[in-house]
Design a protein around this motif. Structure first.
Motif, PDB file in Angstrom:
ATOM      1  N   GLU A   1      35.108  51.592  49.839  1.00  0.00           N
ATOM      2  CA  GLU A   1      36.748  52.072  49.415  1.00  0.00           C
ATOM      3  C   GLU A   1      36.937  53.404  49.601  1.00  0.00           C
ATOM      4  O   GLU A   1      36.099  54.510  49.582  1.00  0.00           O
ATOM      5  CB  GLU A   1      36.861  51.338  48.195  1.00  0.00           C
TER       6      GLU A   1
ATOM      7  N   LEU B   1      40.095  46.613  57.112  1.00  0.00           N
ATOM      8  CA  LEU B   1      40.553  46.707  55.700  1.00  0.00           C
ATOM      9  C   LEU B   1      40.601  45.145  55.331  1.00  0.00           C
ATOM     10  O   LEU B   1      41.301  44.361  56.020  1.00  0.00           O
ATOM     11  CB  LEU B   1      42.240  47.071  55.810  1.00  0.00           C
TER      12      LEU B   1
ATOM     13  N   LEU C   1      41.930  51.356  49.044  1.00  0.00           N
ATOM     14  CA  LEU C   1      41.732  50.579  50.490  1.00  0.00           C
ATOM     15  C   LEU C   1      40.369  50.107  50.441  1.00  0.00           C
ATOM     16  O   LEU C   1      39.328  51.010  50.174  1.00  0.00           O
ATOM     17  CB  LEU C   1      42.133  51.354  51.436  1.00  0.00           C
TER      18      LEU C   1
ATOM     19  N   SER D   1      43.719  45.939  49.663  1.00  0.00           N
ATOM     20  CA  SER D   1      44.441  47.113  49.687  1.00  0.00           C
ATOM     21  C   SER D   1      45.402  47.247  48.211  1.00  0.00           C
ATOM     22  O   SER D   1      46.127  46.054  48.233  1.00  0.00           O
ATOM     23  CB  SER D   1      45.241  47.778  50.794  1.00  0.00           C
TER      24      SER D   1
END
Ligand SMILES: [Cu+2]
Length: 123
Positions: free
Chosen positions: A86, A31, A51, A34
């Motif tokens: 994403e 990640l 995200l 976010s």
């Protein structure tokens, strides 16, 4: 195979493993950004979740679970048409309190990674 060849072969294998291990960032999905961010206070009742990962992911084999303040888990329908790196979903009717987003992502290299984002809905 003579002794020296064996040593070279083992050394080569070890080097290959080391090189693979040295670049997980290009392989497993990590990640990178976010909405919401970890520990962020957001305001409802609606929120666009986004995200972003460090590599392309297989969104159809990825999951986003929302855990509400009463610990109820809801699998979120993912929005289509986003970028290849994403995951997006829309949250609605949020109440005040502490929420957790649990994500599980399959990156294009076939590896699964997971993580959590805790956030609060304020007023
Ligand atoms: Cu990987």
């Amino acid at each position: 195979m003579r002794g020296r060849d064996i040593v070279l072969a083992i050394g080569g294998a070890a080097a290959a493993i080391w090189i693979e291990g040295a670049r997980p960032a290009q392989a497993h999905a990590v990640l990178s950004e976010s909405t919401p961010r970890e520990a962020q206070i957001v305001f409802g009742p609606d929120l666009d979740v986004e995200l972003r990962f460090n590599c392309r992911i297989d969104a159809r084999r990825s999951r986003l679970l929302l855990i509400s303040p009463d610990m109820h888990g809801t699998m979120l329908p993912l929005l289509e048409g986003g970028a290849a790196d994403e995951l997006r979903a829309g949250l609605h009717d949020l109440r005040r309190g502490a929420y957790r987003l649990h994500w599980q992502v399959l990156s294009v290299d076939g590896h699964i990674t997971r993580g959590d984002i805790s956030f609060r809905v304020g007023r």
